[in-house]
Design an enzyme around this catalytic site. Structure first.
Site, PDB file in Angstrom:
ATOM      1  CG  ASP A  20      -2.073   0.999   1.253  1.00  0.00           C
ATOM      2  OD1 ASP A  20      -2.145   1.552   0.179  1.00  0.00           O
ATOM      3  OD2 ASP A  20      -2.907   0.958   2.120  1.00  0.00           O
ATOM      4  CG  ASP A 114      -3.484   3.969  -2.968  1.00  0.00           C
ATOM      5  OD1 ASP A 114      -4.456   2.980  -3.267  1.00  0.00           O
ATOM      6  OD2 ASP A 114      -3.702   4.613  -1.976  1.00  0.00           O
ATOM      7  CD  GLU A 115      -5.693  -0.883  -1.316  1.00  0.00           C
ATOM      8  OE1 GLU A 115      -5.327  -1.764  -0.289  1.00  0.00           O
ATOM      9  OE2 GLU A 115      -6.742  -0.376  -1.235  1.00  0.00           O
TER      10      GLU A 115
END
EC number: 2.7.7.7
Length: 415
Positions: A20, A114-115
């Site tokens: 993350d 974003d992960e």
């Protein structure tokens, strides 16, 4: 027999990582403008009804968090620095992160901008045990992209995600299989994905606040609160979950939302705004190479009342005109329920690759004309920017001032 036991131990190594990016939007802005380093920075809209899309860790120490009204954030930090969102920039950096992950690990499941989850079992022979792989990924992201990230590891994707949250900011936490139950025991039940505020309140009513307490309650009692998810949650709680990549389907979607400084009371103005959003979503679809089967309209009044209505199309599409027809029909059907609109959103779900979808059976002169027009609009947007072309019906007769500017970026496409 000794060989068999060794293989069993190898299989029980934490094979799932969850990576993350830390405060991703804010971290990108700080990297691109080093003068922001160490300051309370948020990404979002500066209007009276702006919302925080991301907050740097110095901002978080003041109590600021994502989705907080910007007015509240300003009260908590009078020296707050507000940066407008740059979605194209975040998507560009996201693609760089995912490409880097793919250099090291073959099996990567991106779940947001974003992960991502990674199955590192196949990478062990080249790069070593999971903690070595996690450290390598974090080092490369820092060295090559200048960004912080956190990684959690486990034999279960759900526990890996919990571990990465515990590792933040800019940390790493790998949970061995035999330590899973002990790691989870003191944590609140709210850390379990899908156990939201309503479920947490229901569990508290039966005396359950932590995961260790959840284990002590009969399954039938838990089921009265959690319903069909009970077996899944209990497997996670006792450390026996082994869910890996691809075992949980996600509904891919693209969409946009707007919160306005002044409530919309004129139905014609609401229609104009959702038409603009339908065109934006259609443009996102075409640029991303997708078509949609379902369009969703979201409306919220100042008192928080929220309506979400959807319409399924007869054929998958990426046409703004078709999306407009459906969201406007949804609005006209529901407008009597909400007399003041604070927020509206349009989202396309049930996405399919455009090159694999059935050819639309509506090749009339009207639809062909719209396809040609939208293709021309796409070319103009790509060359001159998104605000250069629009429908005549979406032009407002009112002067455009600072208070009419949308408060920050639309939600990130979940691809």
């Amino acid at each position: 027999m000794g060989t068999q036991h060794a293989e069993d131990r190898t299989e029980e190594l934490p094979g799932i990582l969850h990576l993350d990016m830390d405060a991703f939007f804010a971290s990108v802005e700080i990297r691109d403008d080093p003068s922001l380093q160490g300051k309370p920075v948020v990404v979002g809209g500066a209007g009276a009804r702006g919302v925080v899309a991301a907050a740097s860790y110095p901002a978080r120490t003041r109590g600021i968090r994502s989705a907080m009204p910007m007015a509240t954030a300003r009260r908590l930090a009078p020296d707050l620095i507000i940066v407008p969102g740059r979605m194209d920039r975040y998507r560009e950096v996201s693609a760089q992160v995912m490409a880097l992950l793919g250099d090291v690990v073959a099996e990567v499941e991106q779940i947001s901008v974003d992960e991502a989850f990674l199955d590192v079992r196949g990478a062990r022979r080249l790069f070593g045990p999971p903690d070595t792989i996690a450290a390598l990924l974090r080092h490369r992201i820092r060295a090559e992209l200048g960004l912080p990230s956190s990684v959690g590891g486990s034999v279960s994707r759900a526990v890996a995600k919990i571990a990465s949250a515990q590792a933040k900011p800019d940390g790493m936490l790998i949970i061995p299989a035999e330590d899973t139950a002990q790691f989870l025991a003191p944590l609140p039940v709210s850390v379990i994905s899908g156990v939201g505020p309503k479920a947490v309140a229901g569990l508290e009513r039966i005396g359950v606040r932590t995961i260790s307490q959840l284990r002590e309650v009969p399954a039938a009692t838990v089921a009265r609160v959690l319903g069909p998810r009970t077996p899944e949650v209990l497997r996670l709680a006792d450390g026996s979950d082994r869910t890996g990549l691809g075992h949980r389907t996600r509904d891919k979607s693209l969409g946009t939302e707007r919160t306005w400084d002044e409530d919309l009371t004129d139905p014609r103005e609401v229609r104009r705004r959702i038409t603009i959003m339908a065109d934006e979503v259609a443009h996102q679809l075409r640029r991303s190479g997708f078509v949609t089967r379902t369009v969703v309209l979201k409306l919220r009044s100042p008192d928080g009342t929220t309506l979400t209505r959807s319409s399924t199309l007869s054929q998958p599409t990426a046409s703004g005109e078709r999306l407009r027809e459906h969201v406007v029909a949804l609005w006209e059907r529901e407008q009597h329920r909400l007399h003041r609109i604070r927020l509206a959103g349009v989202r396309a779900t049930q996405l399919e690759p455009a090159d694999g979808a059935p050819v639309q059976q509506e090749l009339t002169g009207r639809s062909a004309g719209w396809q040609d027009l939208e293709a021309a609009m796409d070319r103009a947007r790509e060359r001159f920017g998104g605000a250069t072309v629009s429908r005549g019906s979406t032009l407002s007769s009112e002067p455009v001032g600072p208070r009419q500017t949308p408060p920050g970026p639309p939600p990130v496409p979940e691809l």
